[in-house]
Enzyme design. Structure first.
Site, mmCIF file in Angstrom:
data_model
loop_
_atom_site.group_PDB
_atom_site.id
_atom_site.type_symbol
_atom_site.label_atom_id
_atom_site.label_comp_id
_atom_site.label_asym_id
_atom_site.label_seq_id
_atom_site.Cartn_x
_atom_site.Cartn_y
_atom_site.Cartn_z
ATOM 1 N N ARG A 250 8.010 4.298 -4.661
ATOM 2 C CA ARG A 250 8.093 3.330 -3.558
ATOM 3 C C ARG A 250 7.054 2.221 -3.740
ATOM 4 N NH1 ARG A 250 7.581 5.373 2.556
ATOM 5 N NH2 ARG A 250 5.416 5.585 1.915
ATOM 6 N N ARG B 133 -8.092 -20.190 -1.395
ATOM 7 C CA ARG B 133 -6.994 -20.063 -0.437
ATOM 8 C C ARG B 133 -5.914 -21.122 -0.659
ATOM 9 N NH1 ARG B 133 -5.326 -21.550 4.741
ATOM 10 N NH2 ARG B 133 -4.383 -19.841 5.911
ATOM 11 N N TYR C 203 0.832 -1.210 0.000
ATOM 12 C CA TYR C 203 0.000 0.000 0.000
ATOM 13 C C TYR C 203 0.859 1.249 0.000
ATOM 14 C CZ TYR C 203 0.734 1.003 5.024
ATOM 15 O OH TYR C 203 1.277 1.323 6.241
ATOM 16 N N LEU D 48 10.953 1.594 7.494
ATOM 17 C CA LEU D 48 10.451 2.018 6.186
ATOM 18 C C LEU D 48 11.225 3.271 5.768
ATOM 19 C CD1 LEU D 48 8.056 1.535 4.111
ATOM 20 C CD2 LEU D 48 6.945 3.430 5.284
HETATM 21 N N1 PDD Z 1 2.664 5.177 7.551
HETATM 22 N N2 PDD Z 1 7.311 4.101 9.249
HETATM 23 C C1 PDD Z 1 6.183 3.365 9.222
HETATM 24 C C2 PDD Z 1 6.187 2.033 9.875
HETATM 25 C C3 PDD Z 1 5.035 3.852 8.568
HETATM 26 O O1 PDD Z 1 3.924 3.110 8.528
HETATM 27 C C4 PDD Z 1 5.077 5.136 7.972
HETATM 28 C C5 PDD Z 1 3.909 5.721 7.260
HETATM 29 C C6 PDD Z 1 6.279 5.863 8.036
HETATM 30 C C7 PDD Z 1 6.444 7.204 7.385
HETATM 31 O O2 PDD Z 1 6.506 7.059 5.986
HETATM 32 P P1 PDD Z 1 5.995 8.220 5.026
HETATM 33 O O3 PDD Z 1 6.713 9.437 5.447
HETATM 34 O O4 PDD Z 1 6.360 7.760 3.679
HETATM 35 O O5 PDD Z 1 4.501 8.347 5.243
HETATM 36 C C8 PDD Z 1 7.379 5.310 8.667
HETATM 37 C C9 PDD Z 1 1.483 5.609 6.825
HETATM 38 C C10 PDD Z 1 1.220 7.061 6.930
HETATM 39 C C11 PDD Z 1 0.314 4.739 7.233
HETATM 40 O O6 PDD Z 1 0.517 3.532 7.298
HETATM 41 O O7 PDD Z 1 -0.791 5.237 7.437
#
Ligand code: PDD
Length: 283
Positions: A52, A100, A33, A205
């Site tokens: 990404r 499944r 996602y 991430l």
């Molecule tokens: N989450 N680390 C994790 C584990 C995350 O799930 C996210 C973002 C980030 C920050 O990444 P970015 O700056 O690309 O949003 C870091 C999103 C917002 C979510 O799952 O809702």
């Protein structure tokens, strides 16, 4: 007009938008996602998020169900139909619907869902002025959290654990006692005018907000060190922050039972927000 979502080639009423019970996302969390921030009807850092997404797809050996150009078309259309000024786009691709079986099914088309959601901009500003509270908890996630998959049970449990004790976000602690990142955000601390964040690896991430803020910091000659930090470092820090596509730059005023700085938004919070807002690219 009711809220509209995109699902497998169709725009439909959000309340009726559903996938089959044998979608592999539902049964195996077999999908990836992206979350895109929307500011003034524009998509924040569109190219980086889309790139990404394609990296995530490749890592889990999935094909994109539509071509690159079509993503922008559908996202823009949802922003327009749903009259989004500020908010987010949630986009999810799963391997598709099949009986499944752990092995990849052959000849099925991935499922694509795109959801648009509005935010009250003044809510972000209110949270920014107040700052947020962080609870630390063990990082129980799998070893490839650099891939943005929908396998999110461990962060769900971590965030809930924090929420039940009146905290806003969880910071995840690895086996050596270092913070990896937030349950859904990147973690930062500031000490003696130097900003610290965890270096990139399979354990975090590669946040797009992180990348944009780092680019902005470099342009403004502000000092950043990509280095792991632990609870002791947090206790000794002057300020702390989280970043994400939905929180942008958000000051942290408390971690567990100790206050950061004087327990109020620190003096660098505005600077970093400004640096970030100047660094982002809007499509
Ligand atoms: N989450 N680390 C994790 C584990 C995350 O799930 C996210 C973002 C980030 C920050 O990444 P970015 O700056 O690309 O949003 C870091 C999103 C917002 C979510 O799952 O809702």
């Amino acid at each position: 007009m009711s809220r509209v979502s995109y699902i497998n080639g169709k725009y439909c009423d959000h309340v009726d938008a559903s996938v089959h019970i044998e979608d592999r996302g539902y049964q195996f969390a077999d999908g990836v996602y992206e979350v895109f921030g929307i500011l003034n009807k524009k998509i924040v850092d569109y190219e980086s998020h889309l790139n990404r997404l394609f990296v995530s797809l490749k890592q889990v050996k999935m094909q994109s169900p539509i071509n690159k150009k079509a993503y922008l078309f559908h996202i823009k259309r949802l922003i327009s139909i749903n009259l989004i000024n500020d908010g987010l786009i949630y986009l999810q691709i799963t391997r598709g619907v099949a009986e499944r079986d752990f092995k990849f099914p052959v000849d099925i088309k991935p499922s694509l869902v795109i959801i648009a959601k509005s935010f009250q901009k003044n809510q972000y500003e209110a949270n920014f002025s107040k700052g947020i509270k962080i609870k630390t908890t063990k990082d129980l996630r799998w070893k490839r959290v650099d891939i943005k998959t929908i396998n999110l049970l461990a962060p769900v449990l971590a965030k809930q654990h924090a929420f039940e004790q009146n905290f806003d976000e969880a910071w995840l602690i690895d086996d050596e006692g270092f913070v990896t990142e937030g349950s859904s955000s990147t973690a930062w601390i500031l000490k003696k005018n130097v900003l610290y964040t965890t270096p990139l690896s399979n354990s975090i991430l590669n946040g797009i907000t992180r990348q944009s803020l780092i680019n902005g910091l470099k342009k403004n000659k502000l000092k950043l060190i990509e280095k792991k930090f632990n609870i002791k470092d947090i206790k000794n820090s002057d300020e702390a922050f989280i970043t994400s596509a939905t929180q942008y730059v958000m000051p942290v005023i408390q971690v567990n039972n100790f206050k950061i700085g004087n327990g109020r938004k620190g003096k660098y919070a505005e600077t970093f927000k400004k640096v970030y807002m100047e660094a982002i690219k809007l499509s």
